[in-house]
Design an enzyme around this catalytic site. Structure first.
Site, PDB file in Angstrom:
ATOM      1  N   ASP A 290       0.590  -1.588  -0.231  1.00  0.00           N
ATOM      2  CA  ASP A 290       0.204   0.036   0.337  1.00  0.00           C
ATOM      3  C   ASP A 290       0.824   1.007  -0.176  1.00  0.00           C
ATOM      4  O   ASP A 290       1.735   0.953   0.353  1.00  0.00           O
ATOM      5  CB  ASP A 290      -0.771   0.344   1.458  1.00  0.00           C
ATOM      6  CG  ASP A 290      -1.991   0.829   1.217  1.00  0.00           C
ATOM      7  OD1 ASP A 290      -2.245   1.608   0.441  1.00  0.00           O
ATOM      8  OD2 ASP A 290      -2.887   1.637   2.343  1.00  0.00           O
ATOM      9  N   TYR A 464      -4.884   4.604   0.763  1.00  0.00           N
ATOM     10  CA  TYR A 464      -6.339   3.511   0.018  1.00  0.00           C
ATOM     11  C   TYR A 464      -5.290   2.725  -0.968  1.00  0.00           C
ATOM     12  O   TYR A 464      -6.410   2.607  -2.520  1.00  0.00           O
ATOM     13  CB  TYR A 464      -6.902   3.687  -0.357  1.00  0.00           C
ATOM     14  CG  TYR A 464      -7.741   4.845   1.377  1.00  0.00           C
ATOM     15  CD1 TYR A 464      -7.690   4.230   2.450  1.00  0.00           C
ATOM     16  CD2 TYR A 464      -8.597   5.632   1.173  1.00  0.00           C
ATOM     17  CE1 TYR A 464      -8.398   4.763   3.572  1.00  0.00           C
ATOM     18  CE2 TYR A 464      -8.636   6.911   2.623  1.00  0.00           C
ATOM     19  CZ  TYR A 464      -9.100   6.508   3.318  1.00  0.00           C
ATOM     20  OH  TYR A 464      -9.025   6.495   4.337  1.00  0.00           O
ATOM     21  N   HIS A 465      -4.323   2.187  -1.442  1.00  0.00           N
ATOM     22  CA  HIS A 465      -3.644   1.516  -2.711  1.00  0.00           C
ATOM     23  C   HIS A 465      -3.330   0.042  -2.377  1.00  0.00           C
ATOM     24  O   HIS A 465      -2.440  -0.206  -2.755  1.00  0.00           O
ATOM     25  CB  HIS A 465      -3.411   2.593  -3.167  1.00  0.00           C
ATOM     26  CG  HIS A 465      -3.313   3.893  -3.584  1.00  0.00           C
ATOM     27  ND1 HIS A 465      -1.739   5.303  -3.245  1.00  0.00           N
ATOM     28  CD2 HIS A 465      -3.715   4.700  -3.577  1.00  0.00           C
ATOM     29  CE1 HIS A 465      -2.346   6.242  -3.905  1.00  0.00           C
ATOM     30  NE2 HIS A 465      -3.686   6.021  -3.955  1.00  0.00           N
ATOM     31  N   PRO A 466      -4.386  -0.460  -2.047  1.00  0.00           N
ATOM     32  CA  PRO A 466      -3.864  -2.254  -1.536  1.00  0.00           C
ATOM     33  C   PRO A 466      -3.584  -2.888  -2.527  1.00  0.00           C
ATOM     34  O   PRO A 466      -4.311  -2.306  -4.145  1.00  0.00           O
ATOM     35  CB  PRO A 466      -4.491  -2.423  -0.293  1.00  0.00           C
ATOM     36  CG  PRO A 466      -6.450  -1.181  -0.680  1.00  0.00           C
ATOM     37  CD  PRO A 466      -5.627  -0.168  -1.525  1.00  0.00           C
TER      38      PRO A 466
END
Length: 549
Positions: A290, A464-466
């Site tokens: 992330d 919020y970039h998994p």
């Protein structure tokens, strides 16, 4: 209830995939647990903080307590709605750096180097930034625009970067990512241009695509082949059969969960939860990555920020103007200037990203600083920390266990300290002299490594970039989950096409690369040959070895 192709998830990649398969004459059925994306909370760009905090649109996932962040649980929003996370995200459009994709290819994702993915980025884009045929597309379904940058702070941010000695770039999605410049967004005619608006709704107008609202429970596998998806619909368990293939595009959180529930994963973990092993793939759920960021906030000397609208009356005015005209402040996500820089000499391409915002507020919209202020979201792009998504139980209705393992290496702390110190220098430039009154957060007193580390531990947030939980690689790589054709290794008739397959996280926001993954996966599935590679030469700072800027 069956189709040739059954796609699980109407998100960024799933919508693009459904559109391209249906366009090619294939019968496609998309399973989506979430409902409609109608209504101003999703469609109005300035309302972006609302949908990700609404249970009707968001799965509501949280990380486990993060040991290196004081045991905090971090929100992990994922879209549970038509359009998936493209319907609840910040609408920022970043392709990623050319080097990111070349690294994918080096890691075993052959055919996914920059020359291979560039034609797919061009195919998907309808870029409104002028003519740049070598780099940008102008006929695709995905409209990409820039905000009007009417607020003087947007220009001050870019000018401060120039004064600090950084390059200025006219198009970070084109030849040169590195530098300060205008930010791009998936916004069109004042509305959020989600993957649902760009791809799924047009596909649903034709005869070949339909959506079924149901909760996917697991992939049905018979004799080593995926033949359908078991779903819960209206309180009943049913099977939707796929004549050709099942494709998981359910997010980097739900895709590994579904693979595990279907018997694909580390045999020991599956046995713990009473799941029969179909394929022993220890890479399923591993390699979770992330981006983290902090909000560097400054009080403003001049009343030029959006704070004047941060009240019920102001928000009502913006909302009304947007509802009746589709224009005004409501038509922008307010991320209109940005930057990509390198943290130190010897780093060959940017490893720090900035989003600039002309108000000091939390991303979830819950807390605004008292009075006029502005902020930069800043964070490192390539954290070496890795986490995992695992099963909480063998029950499909239970949320998975999400452990990011944030800040688990010394490099993470070194990189974050650099972010804070470089940001202070930028806001100390002459361009900001009329505006900067004082530093709100972290605050001028936070100076030593220990003080900065304590601030990071308490205040760093997920961007919020998994991604990365079903990594693409060579078929003989024991930790790879899918091959370069997105096929799940060890099971026939099953593919993954979403951000789960990223070998390593890309530079910037992940919506663009996720949509590209759906576009490119469609051609792998159709087997009609890939778009010809484009050998455009990206700009790398000629001084990268010797200097930080």
């Amino acid at each position: 209830m069956d189709a040739e192709y059954v796609i699980v998830g109407a998100g960024s990649a799933g919508c693009a995939l459904a559109y391209r398969l249906a366009e090619a004459g294939r019968k496609v059925l998309v399973i989506e647990h979430g409902g409609s994306d109608a209504g101003p909370f999703i469609q109005m760009p300035a309302a972006l903080s609302y949908p990700m905090n609404m249970g009707i649109y968001d799965w509501g996932f949280q990380s486990e307590p993060e040991p290196n962040l004081g045991g905090r649980r971090l929100a992990t929003p994922r879209g549970k709605v038509i359009g998936g996370s493209s319907s609840i995200n910040g609408m920022v459009y970043v392709r990623g750096h050319a080097r990111d994709f070349d690294h994918w290819a080096e890691q075993g994702a052959s055919g996914w180097g920059y020359a291979d993915v560039l034609p797919y980025f061009k195919r998907m884009e309808h870029w409104h930034g002028g003519a740049d045929g070598d780099w940008r597309g102008d006929a695709g379904p995905l409209h990409i625009t820039r905000g009007p940058r009417l607020n003087p702070l947007f220009h001050a941010f870019v000018e401060a970067g120039r004064e600090a000695g950084y390059p200025v770039t006219e198009d970070y999605n084109g030849r040169q990512q590195e530098g300060f410049g205008p930010m791009e967004a998936t916004i069109w005619k004042g509305r959020r241009w989600s993957a649902a608006n760009a791809y799924l709704k047009p596909a649903l107008k034709g005869p070949n695509c339909r959506v079924v609202r149901a909760l996917a429970r697991r992939v049905v596998i018979e004799n080593g082949r995926a033949v359908g998806v078991e779903v819960m619909q209206g309180g009943e368990v049913k099977v939707i059969r796929a004549q050709a293939e099942v494709i998981l595009a359910a997010s980097s959180i739900n895709t590994p969960k579904l693979l595990l529930l279907s018997g694909i994963g580390a045999a020991s973990h599956l046995a713990e939860h009473g799941v029969t092993v179909v394929a022993d793939r220890p890479g399923v759920g591993a390699n979770l990555q992330d981006h983290m960021e902090i909000y560097m906030q400054f009080a403003s000397q001049l009343p030029v920020t959006l704070y004047k609208y941060w009240n019920l009356w102001g928000k009502a005015l913006i909302g009304a103007q947007w509802l009746f005209t589709g224009r005004g402040l409501g038509a922008s996500n307010q991320f209109e200037s940005c930057a990509f820089i390198r943290s130190k000499a010897g780093v060959d391409y940017p490893d720090i990203q900035y989003h600039f915002l002309p108000i000091a507020v939390r991303y979830d919209g819950k807390v605004a600083a008292g009075g006029h202020g502005f902020q930069a979201h800043v964070g490192p792009m390539r954290s070496p920390s890795r986490g995992a998504v695992t099963l909480r139980s063998g029950r499909p209705e239970d949320a998975p266990v999400i452990r990011f393992n944030y800040m688990s290496t010394e490099q993470d702390w070194v990189d974050f300290r650099a972010c804070i110190r470089l940001t202070r220098e930028i806001f100390g430039q002459a361009a900001f002299k009329p505006y900067v009154k004082s530093e709100i957060q972290p605050g001028a007193a936070v100076q030593t490594d220990d003080q900065i580390d304590a601030f990071i531990r308490e205040h760093a947030e997920s961007a919020y970039h998994p991604c990365g939980t079903a990594r693409m690689g060579r078929r003989d790589d024991p930790m790879a989950v899918v091959d370069a054709d997105c096929r799940v290794i060890g099971v026939d008739g099953l593919r993954v096409a979403d951000s789960s397959i990223f070998p390593r996280i890309t530079n910037g926001n992940l919506n663009g690369p996720s949509i590209m993954t759906g576009e490119k996966a469609a051609d792998h599935i159709l087997g009609k040959g890939m778009l010809a590679p484009l050998n455009a030469e990206p700009w790398i700072n000629p001084k990268w070895q010797a200097s930080q800027r």
